[in-house]
Design a protein around this motif. Structure first.
Motif, PDB file in Angstrom:
ATOM      1  N   MET A  29      13.123  -1.956  -3.942  1.00 60.05           N
ATOM      2  CA  MET A  29      11.685  -2.125  -3.696  1.00 60.05           C
ATOM      3  C   MET A  29      11.287  -1.422  -2.400  1.00 60.05           C
ATOM      4  SD  MET A  29       9.496  -5.641  -3.166  1.00 60.05           S
ATOM      5  CE  MET A  29       9.889  -6.420  -4.726  1.00 60.05           C
ATOM      6  N   GLN A  30      12.115  -1.540  -1.378  1.00 53.52           N
ATOM      7  CA  GLN A  30      11.801  -0.862  -0.114  1.00 53.52           C
ATOM      8  C   GLN A  30      11.891   0.657  -0.256  1.00 53.52           C
ATOM      9  OE1 GLN A  30      13.465  -2.354   3.627  1.00 53.52           O
ATOM     10  NE2 GLN A  30      13.931  -0.277   4.309  1.00 53.52           N
ATOM     11  N   ASP A  31      12.909   1.111  -0.963  1.00 53.38           N
ATOM     12  CA  ASP A  31      13.177   2.558  -1.035  1.00 53.38           C
ATOM     13  C   ASP A  31      12.149   3.314  -1.865  1.00 53.38           C
ATOM     14  OD1 ASP A  31      15.405   2.080   0.469  1.00 53.38           O
ATOM     15  OD2 ASP A  31      16.808   2.098  -1.216  1.00 53.38           O
ATOM     16  N   ASP A  32      11.552   2.637  -2.837  1.00 50.67           N
ATOM     17  CA  ASP A  32      10.632   3.308  -3.759  1.00 50.67           C
ATOM     18  C   ASP A  32       9.197   3.154  -3.242  1.00 50.67           C
ATOM     19  OD1 ASP A  32       9.051   4.213  -5.784  1.00 50.67           O
ATOM     20  OD2 ASP A  32       9.913   2.919  -7.353  1.00 50.67           O
ATOM     21  N   GLU A  33       8.616   4.234  -2.757  1.00 53.48           N
ATOM     22  CA  GLU A  33       7.257   4.185  -2.200  1.00 53.48           C
ATOM     23  C   GLU A  33       6.259   3.575  -3.169  1.00 53.48           C
ATOM     24  OE1 GLU A  33       5.550   7.703  -0.541  1.00 53.48           O
ATOM     25  OE2 GLU A  33       7.389   8.181   0.576  1.00 53.48           O
ATOM     26  N   ALA A  34       6.443   3.833  -4.449  1.00 50.60           N
ATOM     27  CA  ALA A  34       5.489   3.327  -5.442  1.00 50.60           C
ATOM     28  C   ALA A  34       5.645   1.826  -5.640  1.00 50.60           C
ATOM     29  CB  ALA A  34       5.678   4.062  -6.769  1.00 50.60           C
ATOM     30  N   ALA A  35       6.837   1.295  -5.336  1.00 51.06           N
ATOM     31  CA  ALA A  35       7.087  -0.137  -5.548  1.00 51.06           C
ATOM     32  C   ALA A  35       6.982  -0.930  -4.249  1.00 51.06           C
ATOM     33  CB  ALA A  35       8.481  -0.334  -6.152  1.00 51.06           C
ATOM     34  N   ASN A  36       7.048  -0.260  -3.108  1.00 54.54           N
ATOM     35  CA  ASN A  36       7.043  -0.936  -1.805  1.00 54.54           C
ATOM     36  C   ASN A  36       5.633  -1.449  -1.501  1.00 54.54           C
ATOM     37  OD1 ASN A  36       6.956  -1.539   0.959  1.00 54.54           O
ATOM     38  ND2 ASN A  36       8.571  -0.067   1.433  1.00 54.54           N
ATOM     39  N   PRO A  37       5.450  -2.785  -1.497  1.00 54.63           N
ATOM     40  CA  PRO A  37       4.096  -3.327  -1.276  1.00 54.63           C
ATOM     41  C   PRO A  37       3.561  -2.999   0.110  1.00 54.63           C
ATOM     42  CG  PRO A  37       5.685  -5.102  -1.747  1.00 54.63           C
ATOM     43  CD  PRO A  37       6.471  -3.840  -1.625  1.00 54.63           C
ATOM     44  N   GLY A  38       4.439  -2.737   1.063  1.00 57.19           N
ATOM     45  CA  GLY A  38       4.004  -2.384   2.419  1.00 57.19           C
ATOM     46  C   GLY A  38       3.203  -1.090   2.446  1.00 57.19           C
ATOM     47  N   MET A  39       3.402  -0.244   1.425  1.00 53.63           N
ATOM     48  CA  MET A  39       2.675   1.030   1.396  1.00 53.63           C
ATOM     49  C   MET A  39       1.164   0.820   1.247  1.00 53.63           C
ATOM     50  SD  MET A  39       4.656   3.462   2.124  1.00 53.63           S
ATOM     51  CE  MET A  39       3.569   4.852   1.753  1.00 53.63           C
ATOM     52  N   LEU A  40       0.763  -0.341   0.703  1.00 55.45           N
ATOM     53  CA  LEU A  40      -0.679  -0.640   0.621  1.00 55.45           C
ATOM     54  C   LEU A  40      -1.284  -0.677   2.020  1.00 55.45           C
ATOM     55  CD1 LEU A  40      -0.685  -3.523  -2.028  1.00 55.45           C
ATOM     56  CD2 LEU A  40      -1.539  -1.180  -2.353  1.00 55.45           C
ATOM     57  N   TRP A  41      -0.566  -1.307   2.947  1.00 57.56           N
ATOM     58  CA  TRP A  41      -1.056  -1.406   4.326  1.00 57.56           C
ATOM     59  C   TRP A  41      -1.017  -0.035   5.006  1.00 57.56           C
ATOM     60  CZ3 TRP A  41       0.572  -5.603   1.750  1.00 57.56           C
ATOM     61  CH2 TRP A  41      -0.060  -6.837   2.008  1.00 57.56           C
ATOM     62  N   VAL A  42       0.037   0.734   4.732  1.00 56.98           N
ATOM     63  CA  VAL A  42       0.150   2.074   5.308  1.00 56.98           C
ATOM     64  C   VAL A  42      -1.041   2.932   4.847  1.00 56.98           C
ATOM     65  CG1 VAL A  42       1.525   4.203   5.316  1.00 56.98           C
ATOM     66  CG2 VAL A  42       2.664   1.976   5.543  1.00 56.98           C
ATOM     67  N   THR A  43      -1.376   2.824   3.574  1.00 57.85           N
ATOM     68  CA  THR A  43      -2.498   3.604   3.030  1.00 57.85           C
ATOM     69  C   THR A  43      -3.818   3.171   3.661  1.00 57.85           C
ATOM     70  OG1 THR A  43      -1.269   3.761   0.961  1.00 57.85           O
ATOM     71  CG2 THR A  43      -3.609   4.315   0.877  1.00 57.85           C
ATOM     72  N   GLU A  44      -3.989   1.862   3.808  1.00 58.42           N
ATOM     73  CA  GLU A  44      -5.200   1.372   4.482  1.00 58.42           C
ATOM     74  C   GLU A  44      -5.244   1.851   5.928  1.00 58.42           C
ATOM     75  OE1 GLU A  44      -5.411  -2.914   2.192  1.00 58.42           O
ATOM     76  OE2 GLU A  44      -6.109  -2.825   4.272  1.00 58.42           O
ATOM     77  N   GLY A  45      -4.108   1.840   6.580  1.00 54.02           N
ATOM     78  CA  GLY A  45      -4.032   2.304   7.961  1.00 54.02           C
ATOM     79  C   GLY A  45      -4.394   3.779   8.075  1.00 54.02           C
ATOM     80  N   ALA A  46      -3.980   4.561   7.103  1.00 50.83           N
ATOM     81  CA  ALA A  46      -4.303   6.000   7.102  1.00 50.83           C
ATOM     82  C   ALA A  46      -5.806   6.210   7.024  1.00 50.83           C
ATOM     83  CB  ALA A  46      -3.592   6.683   5.938  1.00 50.83           C
ATOM     84  N   ALA A  47      -6.471   5.378   6.232  1.00 56.41           N
ATOM     85  CA  ALA A  47      -7.932   5.485   6.113  1.00 56.41           C
ATOM     86  C   ALA A  47      -8.610   5.058   7.420  1.00 56.41           C
ATOM     87  CB  ALA A  47      -8.421   4.628   4.940  1.00 56.41           C
ATOM     88  N   LEU A  48      -8.086   3.979   8.033  1.00 58.34           N
ATOM     89  CA  LEU A  48      -8.655   3.507   9.301  1.00 58.34           C
ATOM     90  C   LEU A  48      -8.447   4.536  10.417  1.00 58.34           C
ATOM     91  CD1 LEU A  48      -7.486  -0.223   9.130  1.00 58.34           C
ATOM     92  CD2 LEU A  48      -9.855   0.602   9.001  1.00 58.34           C
ATOM     93  N   TRP A  49      -7.350   5.266  10.351  1.00 56.29           N
ATOM     94  CA  TRP A  49      -7.011   6.263  11.381  1.00 56.29           C
ATOM     95  C   TRP A  49      -8.119   7.308  11.540  1.00 56.29           C
ATOM     96  CZ3 TRP A  49      -3.325   6.749  15.041  1.00 56.29           C
ATOM     97  CH2 TRP A  49      -3.111   8.004  15.618  1.00 56.29           C
ATOM     98  N   VAL A  50      -8.766   7.648  10.451  1.00 58.90           N
ATOM     99  CA  VAL A  50      -9.783   8.716  10.490  1.00 58.90           C
ATOM    100  C   VAL A  50     -11.210   8.163  10.429  1.00 58.90           C
ATOM    101  CG1 VAL A  50      -8.248  10.476   9.531  1.00 58.90           C
ATOM    102  CG2 VAL A  50      -9.616   9.050   7.984  1.00 58.90           C
ATOM    103  N   ALA A  51     -11.352   6.820  10.474  1.00 59.85           N
ATOM    104  CA  ALA A  51     -12.685   6.221  10.366  1.00 59.85           C
ATOM    105  C   ALA A  51     -13.312   6.052  11.754  1.00 59.85           C
ATOM    106  CB  ALA A  51     -12.588   4.862   9.666  1.00 59.85           C
ATOM    107  N   PRO A  52     -14.481   6.663  12.023  1.00 61.34           N
ATOM    108  CA  PRO A  52     -15.141   6.485  13.326  1.00 61.34           C
ATOM    109  C   PRO A  52     -15.510   5.014  13.535  1.00 61.34           C
ATOM    110  CG  PRO A  52     -16.118   8.310  12.098  1.00 61.34           C
ATOM    111  CD  PRO A  52     -15.235   7.574  11.141  1.00 61.34           C
ATOM    112  N   GLU A  53     -15.339   4.547  14.760  1.00 57.27           N
ATOM    113  CA  GLU A  53     -15.554   3.123  15.068  1.00 57.27           C
ATOM    114  C   GLU A  53     -16.247   2.977  16.415  1.00 57.27           C
ATOM    115  OE1 GLU A  53     -14.782  -0.071  14.061  1.00 57.27           O
ATOM    116  OE2 GLU A  53     -14.057   0.483  12.067  1.00 57.27           O
ATOM    117  N   GLY A  54     -16.984   1.900  16.567  1.00 62.86           N
ATOM    118  CA  GLY A  54     -17.451   1.456  17.870  1.00 62.86           C
ATOM    119  C   GLY A  54     -18.550   2.322  18.473  1.00 62.86           C
ATOM    120  N   ALA A  55     -18.915   1.961  19.723  1.00 65.68           N
ATOM    121  CA  ALA A  55     -20.014   2.627  20.432  1.00 65.68           C
ATOM    122  C   ALA A  55     -19.740   4.118  20.603  1.00 65.68           C
ATOM    123  CB  ALA A  55     -20.209   1.970  21.799  1.00 65.68           C
TER     124      ALA A  55
END
Lengths: 252, 140
Positions: A36-62
């Protein structure tokens, strides 16, 4: 009291986690969890990584700036960063962990509202940044100002606490590899945080794991983000130096 | 080193005396009940025993191996010796990993909900000791 254990161990046999004998918790998992860890498609942690990637490029704050506005391509700028944290925070004149650093960046440079440490967004950003160190050896920051923090962490690791009167070292040094009912006790190397834990049904950081262990021995927790947990993290990362970062790790 | 030396000193002087005597006096007026003791031992969330110890408990699928196997422990230790190890194993071995089940002495940073309580009550210690003393002979 732990020092006594160590002294006795010299005469009685080799401690389980002697230098050179270090092992990630990955090694003691069953084949299904490893797959489960080795397979990116099966690793549930990749959901958070993908969300983090979107947040990385999202403008925020003042400031209306994203992480990428300053740091650019994370694959370049963040490679190896998680492998060397905790680091020294010049502004605060103290040690800071990666989650704390991301939080500071957000309030100071983006002018955005602070995120709770265990919020989905902050965990996702930490998971994304840590992903950029996947497979790299843990390489603690050589800044000499961190030495005292690591010493404090080592002392905490060896201090018996709680109603069960157990120190981290009792289980994760002396009894590592033993069976605690169905669970094999790991050596306690923080090779893959934030991680997806089946027990949590979600992703969480190392300090959340500390909270679990503290309540497990029926001790008063120090709290996520506390100086004590940052010190313990700094010690554990130096203890795990050289082991590869697993991002995102999956654990039972 | 100073701490290690102190521990070795305590180990050398205190341990043999405590091991020899155990705790001969029951903690309660009500005699220990082996069948209640068995139920307590097998109730992992309550007593924690089988987290670390295996024993002749066929109904427990996963038994720990951190402490010694309890099979035949009644042949190896007397009731007073078992009672002492349950109350506070540190009095036999200061470095033991076994938690003190009926002592709060020297505990650090105990969680609010556990403060000034012991893992087992005095009666539970008596019941468990009676059960362990009954574990004779080879594993069932």
């Amino acid at each position: 009291m732990i020092r006594c254990v160590t002294v006795l161990a010299i005469g009685l046999g080799t401690p389980a986690a002697a230098a050179g004998d270090r092992q990630s918790g990955y090694e003691i998992m069953g084949p299904e969890l490893r797959a489960m860890q080795d397979d990116e498609a099966a690793n549930p942690g990749m959901l958070w990584v993908t969300e983090g990637a979107a947040l990385w490029v999202a403008p925020e704050g003042a400031a209306n700036r994203s992480c990428a506005s300053c740091h650019g391509d994370a694959a370049q700028s963040m490679a190896g960063v998680a492998a060397r944290y905790p680091a020294w925070n010049e502004a605060g004149q103290g040690p800071i962990d990666l989650t704390g650093r991301i939080g500071l960046c957000r309030t100071r440079h983006q002018g955005a509202a602070a995120l709770a440490r265990d919020s989905r967004a902050l965990v996702a950003l930490a998971a994304f940044v840590t992903r950029q160190s996947d497979g790299l050896p843990i390489a603690p920051d050589p800044d000499p100002r961190l030495a005292a923090t690591r010493e404090k962490g080592k002392a905490l690791f060896e201090t018996r606490m709680g109603q069960l009167n157990l120190a981290c070292a009792d289980c994760h040094d002396d009894a590592a590899g033993g069976q605690l009912a169905a669970a094999t006790i790991p050596q306690g190397h923080p090779t893959g945080y934030p991680q997806y834990r089946l027990q949590w049904e979600g992703m969480g950081g190392l300090h959340r794991r500390f909270e679990n262990c503290m309540s497990g021995v029926r001790a008063e927790p120090f709290g996520a983000g506390s100086p004590e947990y940052i010190a313990l993290e700094a010690f554990l990362m130096s203890r795990a130096a050289g082991l590869p970062v697993e991002a995102p790790a999956v654990r039972p | 080193m100073a701490r290690a030396a102190t521990c070795a000193f305590v180990l050398a002087l205190a341990a043999p005396a405590a091991q020899a005597q155990g705790l001969p006096d029951p903690l309660t007026d009500l005699p220990g009940d082996a069948s209640r003791g068995r139920a307590i031992v097998l109730d992992q969330p309550r007593s924690l025993c089988v987290l670390c110890h295996a024993g002749p408990f066929p109904e427990i699928a996963f038994q720990g191996n951190i402490g010694p196997d309890l099979s035949g422990v009644g042949d190896r230790l007397t009731l007073p010796e078992l009672r002492l190890r349950l109350v506070d194993s540190r009095r036999v071995n200061p470095d033991t990993i076994m938690p003190p089940f009926h002592s709060v002495e020297g505990l650090v940073r105990v969680g609010t909900q556990w403060k000034d309580t012991t893992i087992l009550t005095a009666q539970e210690v008596e019941d468990v000791a009676a059960f362990l003393a009954s574990l004779k002979g080879p594993s069932e």
